[in-house]
Each structure stands twice: as structure tokens, then as C-alpha cells.
Design a protein around this motif. Structure first.
Motif, PDB file in Angstrom:
ATOM      1  N   PHE A 160       0.822  -1.209   0.000  1.00 44.32           N
ATOM      2  CA  PHE A 160       0.000   0.000   0.000  1.00 44.32           C
ATOM      3  C   PHE A 160       0.853   1.254   0.000  1.00 44.32           C
ATOM      4  O   PHE A 160       0.464   2.267  -0.563  1.00 44.32           O
ATOM      5  N   GLU A 161       2.012   1.155   0.604  1.00 47.07           N
ATOM      6  CA  GLU A 161       2.974   2.250   0.548  1.00 47.07           C
ATOM      7  C   GLU A 161       3.325   2.511  -0.923  1.00 47.07           C
ATOM      8  O   GLU A 161       3.385   3.668  -1.370  1.00 47.07           O
ATOM      9  N   VAL A 164       0.416   4.142  -2.713  1.00 46.04           N
ATOM     10  CA  VAL A 164       0.317   5.562  -2.380  1.00 46.04           C
ATOM     11  C   VAL A 164       1.447   6.354  -3.039  1.00 46.04           C
ATOM     12  O   VAL A 164       1.239   7.480  -3.490  1.00 46.04           O
TER      13      VAL A 164
ATOM     14  N   THR B 171      -3.855   9.191  -1.571  1.00 49.21           N
ATOM     15  CA  THR B 171      -2.833   9.991  -0.909  1.00 49.21           C
ATOM     16  C   THR B 171      -3.396  10.599   0.373  1.00 49.21           C
ATOM     17  O   THR B 171      -2.746  10.612   1.420  1.00 49.21           O
ATOM     18  N   TRP B 174      -3.747   7.959   2.994  1.00 49.23           N
ATOM     19  CA  TRP B 174      -2.432   7.524   3.473  1.00 49.23           C
ATOM     20  C   TRP B 174      -1.789   8.571   4.368  1.00 49.23           C
ATOM     21  O   TRP B 174      -1.138   8.240   5.358  1.00 49.23           O
ATOM     22  N   GLU B 175      -1.972   9.839   4.025  1.00 50.42           N
ATOM     23  CA  GLU B 175      -1.406  10.883   4.888  1.00 50.42           C
ATOM     24  C   GLU B 175      -2.064  10.862   6.271  1.00 50.42           C
ATOM     25  O   GLU B 175      -1.414  11.114   7.282  1.00 50.42           O
ATOM     26  N   GLU B 178      -0.466   8.002   8.067  1.00 47.27           N
ATOM     27  CA  GLU B 178       0.877   8.368   8.530  1.00 47.27           C
ATOM     28  C   GLU B 178       0.816   9.220   9.792  1.00 47.27           C
ATOM     29  O   GLU B 178       1.659   9.104  10.677  1.00 47.27           O
ATOM     30  N   CYS B 205      -9.413   1.087   1.832  1.00 47.82           N
ATOM     31  CA  CYS B 205      -9.065   1.808   3.066  1.00 47.82           C
ATOM     32  C   CYS B 205      -8.698   0.828   4.179  1.00 47.82           C
ATOM     33  O   CYS B 205      -7.747   1.054   4.930  1.00 47.82           O
ATOM     34  N   ALA B 208      -5.265  -0.550   3.512  1.00 51.74           N
ATOM     35  CA  ALA B 208      -4.248   0.472   3.763  1.00 51.74           C
ATOM     36  C   ALA B 208      -4.025   0.619   5.274  1.00 51.74           C
ATOM     37  O   ALA B 208      -2.888   0.755   5.739  1.00 51.74           O
ATOM     38  N   GLY B 212      -0.605   0.067   7.061  1.00 53.21           N
ATOM     39  CA  GLY B 212      -0.026   1.293   7.604  1.00 53.21           C
ATOM     40  C   GLY B 212      -0.012   1.331   9.126  1.00 53.21           C
ATOM     41  O   GLY B 212       0.873   1.933   9.718  1.00 53.21           O
TER      42      GLY B 212
END
Lengths: 429, 429
Positions: A160-161, A164, B171, B174-175, B178, B205, B208, B212
Motif C-alpha cells: 500500500f505504501e 500511495v 494519498t 495515506w497521509e 501516517e 481503506c 491500507a 499502515g
């Protein structure tokens, strides 16, 4: 996914980066035909050069993997469909751009051996043999090294990284396209094969340009992508022609004449939009000053080093001096372009000349800022003719940062071509 | 793509949005089993309500397409694999969460008819019948309307424009992930089924989040995704239980008792992490004040309206008053969360309670700012029980913006439950 496809994919020992001899720039094939016709027996050495010492390619890329990729390229030959496309397609409005004798030779071609050696953190990669064969190594060699470097960095990222990462890169390209869409009367092509992030990524960028820019997107330099996506293949000629012709010159007088001999040969073979002058190999200003009058009748000029606006102004004055109408002339900008530069140059020159743009590395490899330490940022590699029939080649260009060749020969060329002080410009890509 | 897959895909008349009866929230199934056991004969009406007048669903969504999607849902039944998973899986550490009699009933279930009528720019969509059947319409009905709206907006976008839209959305998610990764000791689950952008997007989602966040991602409320992605199915109970129990109450005294009756039934069926109080249906403060002592022994509380920090502080004080240790209690925040709110609440409450988060719409549908006029922004829809055995239901919650029911009944409920002035908070999603 169907089982057969999966099993088929498993049969590959490697995941080949270059899978076709026409996964190369169109101008390479045009030049190759010219060389095949005019200088078939010239023996040349091409050498891969990483201008970016900070990217330790030999530490990033496994030598075995690099050899496998290069060996795979040596196993490639022109497929029937590729040959049909080259023979049957219209390039620059012309049918049968590639003559039957050249096509027959090309259909039987396998690329010649390579020489690879690790030197510290870099690879020494050279190709020796007859010019028309060796010259076809340039683009695939660069593409392989660029993409192996990308793979090395991507290798330790999660699924997934990765997704993205590409999402961010796509967004970046699309935002550029959205900016370009605002420019009225833009004409822009993809020139990004040699330093692309990867083949699939270049293919994506081309398709995004097609959808996002419509008619303002004039085509791609990559033949395979042009064929698959049914867009124009774009390109004319490059520095290697004057570099090799000049190396072959027997004395200073012949040397001074060599770059014009190149274009004289070209003049016989091509007309219209293929008559594009590349004037910077040994300094644009001197080249134009000393050019024969018939050259001013050519369709346009490509600006590939130095400050592009300065070079374009020089060209405009030159045409005016020779009684030509600059508004009828094409100026192709192709060096280190990105969106802001394109917008700026378009504003300055549209209307005054027919401006167009060959957008390279910052289209197909702008991964700057997307991973820690910028380990995916593009870097400056070239693969150039370094000698011809045993004599070293020289390139000066309009930026001393891009000069190549032995010191004494550079000095001699500067003297012969009357090149004075030049502005130093950082080479990003 | 293989031919068979492609032909198979062509056989669909439509592209179904909901393809499984377990593409629903886990708590729906838990509640359904409870209703199946305790109130199987209750007749209810559920009604779809678009709280966002500005989104003209009937102009965006074709009535025929909406009917096709709803009809498709009525054709679904539990597959053998889904049934096996529900019967054999461990939920909240417990085997056989779903009892054989419930599973047998569920295996034979088809969803009951719907009633659909266009009223101006909105649809009136209602479901009538026995409570355990009708209640299972809630999530698929919401998911269908949300996704048909997404499709309506996406319909006139180009292929690469679409790819870039999703690139941007990825993006964005994902941000957020993070940012969440920076929070030590976070526990967070996906609660975003009902107002998701689309099924595939929710599935993305969740994956991810898995990659993540690793162990900080505690699971998803969506059973189908939990099964496929092999993560925990998360959820306990919702407002519909106290709303229907209360509507059935024969007088004010019974009404005041109804919300506790719900939890008394639940107490008999579940223990451990499934004993989560949802206190806000008729005001959190009064509910806790008047609660029987055994409720203070429950594992935790879910905060779903009003100011979450205020409600959590009320709960902490309540546990202290009843001699319980708040640090041993779970507080699940699930209302209108996004990353900053999550970080802020985590900072305020971690250590003081076991804080965790059910992240909904702004995980699975944050397309804000990604298309012109924000036509993909999430909006507030619900599908609620509006009557039970012919008597209207009422919801007050801790935010008057979320109150539902006939005016006189709202007034009666406020009196019975002693609800005073409440802070009005905008409902974004």
C-alpha cells in the motif's frame, strides 16, 4: 487473473525492463538509417556515464541482475508487428520513412556484446562495434539502469505504501497537465524515454497526456508507446551525428566543416518537419554564424543546452539576418523542462516563432520529494559515443557542465569552433 | 484479462453495489440475533432520510437504477462460505457467537420488500415488516444510495481523470494513516460502511490501515471485508434497540425503564468487550444518573453524539461515583471523527481510560475538495426505525441536530428522561 497468464508470467526468469527493440527513441531509428546509409563501417565505442556521483549505482544495483537485463536485450529482435508498423506507418506525414534495405537489416539485427565492469560504486558499461548497431544500445542501456535503480529503492516498500507512492506521483503529473492545459496553443511531446522511472510509468504518463491535453499533446519519442497508444512518434536527430562526424575529420578544416556535413546528408534524406537544426554541439552562436545559407531554409531548430531563451533569441536574429521569417520557423525546446519553464518560454516565444516542447525527465521521472532522502529523484546519466575509428569524440554544448571529451581535444574544438566563455548551468536531469 | 471473466462480467445486467448479505455492519447481526430472540414479532417501519437537502438525490440518481440495485439486494441470500464464517469464526474471543437457531433463520432469509417514491428532488424509501428482517435493510440501503451518488458524479469523468481522482483520495487517506502512526498506543477500527464512497474504496481503506497501522488497527465493522481480509469484525449495539424498546413502552414509567431493559437483555447474552453502553439515545447525563448499579460494571461506553470530550468526562465521573476504576474502562469514540480529533481525544484520555476509535465517514468517504463544487463530499444520510407496532420512535441524542421523531413525542421523551438544554453541533457526516 487467469491461470494461464499467471503460469506464463512465472516462466520469466526475470521481469524484463526492455522488451522490444523499438522501446527506443524515434530519432535513434532515423539516425540509425542515416548512419546505415552514410557511415555503415564506422567503428564506435559508446560509454555509459553517470554524471551524478552521489548515486552509487553499483551499490544499489546487483551486477547479476544488470547482466540479466542487458542479456535479455541482446536476445530481442524486431517482431513482425513492429516491423509492419515501421514499414507501414506514416511518420511526419511521410509513408515509407524507413527504406526496405534498412528494414531488412533491422529485422535481422541483434544488439552487439556489452562490456560491464564494476569500478568502485559505479559501473563501467561500454559497447563497441559498428556504429549502426552500437548506437541502438544507448536508450535501452539508460532505461535499464534507471529502472533497476527505481526497483532497488522500491524493493523494501509495502504494497500500500507503493500504491500511495504511485498515487502521489500520478497526482503530481496530473497537476502539471492541468497547468499545461491552461496554455493556449501549446504543442508538447514526451521525450522522456531515456531517464524514465520505468516503462509502465512512461506509458502511463503518455496516456495521461493524451487524455488531459488532447490535441496539444503532439506525440511521444518512444516508438513502442507510439505504436501501442496510436500517437505520433516524434524526433529528428541528436548530438551523436556531429560528434562522430567530427571525430572522423582528418584535420581542423574538415572538423570545422563536419557538423554541416551531417546536415547536408540529412538534407538529402529528409524534408519538412524533419529538417530541424541541433546547433549546440560545438556552440550555437558560432555554428549559426558560419552556417551555409541553405540551412537557414530549414524548418526549425532544437534547443538542448544553455539558457533556452538566449538560444532562441540568437536563432531568431539569425533567421532575420538571413532573410527568413521567424514566425514560420519551429523552435523546439527540449532541455531540462518543467511546467513553469514551459509556460515562461511559451509566453516569451509564441507568436514570434512556432514554439514547441519536448518534455523529458521531469515528465517521466519526477519522483522528487516522494520518498525519504529523495532516493527516487531522477539523476543525470548519459550513454554517448566516446570514440569513432579510434579517435575520441568531443561535445561542448552551450553549457560547460555538459562538455565531454579529452581535455586537449576540448581545447582544440573550442579553438576550431571559436567558442568563448560559456555560462555554467547546473544539470538537474 | 481472460475471456471467461470478461464474458462472465457481461452477464450482469447491472454492476451490483451490495453483493452479499454480510456486506453490513457486525453490530447489525449481533442486534438482529438479540431482536430475533427477544422481540421477533415486532412490526417496524424503517425510513431512509437524507439530512442534506442540498444533495438532490432524485436528480442525481435514476429511479430505475436505484430499483435495480435494491431488487438485487432482495435476491441475495447467505452463501455457504459466509454462513461457515459466521458459525465458525471467533468474534470478540468467543466461538459460536451466532446461535444455531439464528443461523438457520438467517440462512433462509431474503430481505422484505421496499417502498420507493420520488418526492421532489428526494427519494422516499421505506421498509415495513418484522423487526429482525427489516433492520437488515439499513446498511445496504445507505450503501446503495451513497455509491449511486458517487457513480452519478464519476460518470462524466475521463479514465485518467478518474485514476488521478483516486490517486488523490489514496494519498489523502495515506497521509491520515501516517499521522495516526505517530500516536503511541492507538486503537482504531473502520466504522465506515454506511456512508462509504463505494465498496471497493472501503476495502482499499481497510487494507491500507492494515499495512499502515499494523496492530493499532483493530478491525472493521464490515463483516464481508473482515472475512475476506481476515481481520476482526467490530461492533456491539446501536440506537435502534432503545428507540424501538421505548416506542413499545406502554406508559411513561415503562418508557423511562426501556433503555435499561435493552441493556438488561444484552447483559444476559453478552459479556466482556461486547458490554458497551451507548448512553446518548435520550441524553447521556440522565441515562447514567438513573442507571442501575450493574451497568457501571460493564466494560465500557461508546460516545456517538454531542461533544465527545464532555461525554467522556461525564462517564469518568460516573464510574468514579459508582466505585469503578475508569482506567479499566473502555471509551469508544465513534462520532464525526477525523485525524486531528482522534489525536486530540487520544491525548486527553489515554491513560485515564482505555480509549479507542471507530472511524467512519472521514475514513471511507473523504473525497472533500477533490472535484469541482465538491460534488463528491460525503453527506449525512440515515436509515432509521421510525415506528414500532404503529407507534412513532424518538431519538434525542446529545445533539439537538440529530433529534428525530414527532414534535409532541420529542417533548414527552425530554420530560420523561429529564433532558434540559443541549449544545447544537453541526452534523458534517
Amino acid at each position: 487473473m487467469d491461470i494461464a497468464t499467471r503460469v506464463y508470467n512465472h516462466k520469466w526468469k526475470i521481469d524484463p525492463i526492455v522488451r522490444s527493440l523499438i522501446d527506443t527513441d524515434f530519432y535513434k531509428l532515423l539516425m540509425c538509417q542515416s548512419v546505415f546509409r552514410n557511415k555503415p563501417d564506422t567503428q564506435v565505442t559508446f560509454s555509459f556515464i553517470n554524471r551524478s556521483d552521489k548515486v552509487p549505482l553499483a551499490r544499489l544495483i546487483d551486477e547479476g541482475e544488470l547482466r540479466e537485463q542487458l542479456d535479455h536485450i541482446r536476445s530481442l529482435s524486431l517482431s513482425r508487428g513492429e516491423s509492419t508498423w515501421l514499414r507501414g506507418n506514416t511518420f511526419y506525414g511521410k509513408r515509407q520513412m524507413f527504406r526496405p534495405d534498412f528494414m531488412e537489416w533491422f529485422e535481422n539485427l541483434r544488439l552487439p556484446p556489452y562490456h560491464l565492469e564494476r569500478k568502485g560504486d559505479q559501473y563501467e558499461l561500454t559497447f563497441e562495434g559498428s556504429w549502426p548497431e552500437v548506437m541502438l544500445w544507448e536508450i535501452p542501456a539508460l532505461a535499464v539502469l534507471m529502472e533497476l535503480r527505481s526497483r532497488a529503492v522500491l524493493n523494501d516498500m509495502g504494497r500500500f505504501e507503493l500504491q500511495v507512492l504511485y498515487a502521489r506521483a500520478m497526482t503530481k503529473v496530473w497537476e502539471k497537465i492541468e497547468q499545461l492545459r491552461q496554455i493556449d496553443g501549446l504543442g508538447i511531446a514526451d521525450f522522456g524515454t531515456r531517464r524514465r522511472h520505468s516503462f509502465l510509468w512512461q506509458d502511463w504518463c503518455v496516456q495521461a497526456m493524451m487524455e488531459g491535453l488532447g490535441g496539444s499533446f503532439t506525440g511521444t519519442s518512444n516508438c513502442l508507446i507510439a505504436m501501442r497508444r496510436e500517437v505520433e512518434a516524434i524526433g529528428t536527430n541528436a548530438h551523436e551525428l556531429p560528434m562522430v562526424y567530427s571525430a572522423l575529420a582528418k584535420d581542423d578544416k574538415a572538423l570545422a566543416q563536419a557538423p554541416y556535413d551531417v546536415l547536408s546528408d540529412w538534407h538529402e534524406e529528409h524534408d519538412g518537419n524533419l529538417r530541424i537544426i541541433l546547433p549546440d554541439t560545438y556552440g550555437t552562436e558560432g555554428f549559426l554564424q558560419n552556417a551555409p545559407d541553405w540551412l537557414a531554409g530549414w524548418t526549425g531548430i532544437r534547443i538542448d543546452s544553455g539558457d533556452p531563451a538566449t538560444a532562441a533569441e540568437i536563432a531568431i536574429r539569425w533567421w532575420q539576418d538571413r532573410g527568413e521569417d521567424p514566425t514560420e520557423k519551429r523552435v523546439i525546446f527540449s532541455d531540462g523542462l518543467d511546467v513553469n519553464k514551459i509556460a515562461e518560454l511559451h509566453k516569451q516565444f509564441s507568436g514570434r516563432v512556432k514554439a514547441s516542447f519536448g518534455w523529458g525527465t521531469l515528465l517521466t521521472n519526477d519522483f522528487r520529494g516522494l520518498v525519504p532522502d529523495d532516493r527516487l529523484a531522477p539523476f543525470s546519466v548519459v550513454c554517448k559515443a566516446v570514440s569513432a575509428n579510434g579517435r575520441p569524440t568531443v561535445k561542448l554544448s552551450d553549457n560547460p557542465e555538459k562538455a565531454m571529451g579529452p581535455k586537449d581535444e576540448i581545447a582544440r574544438y573550442k579553438r576550431v569552433f571559436g567558442v568563448g566563455a560559456q555560462e555554467r548551468i547546473d544539470v538537474i536531469v
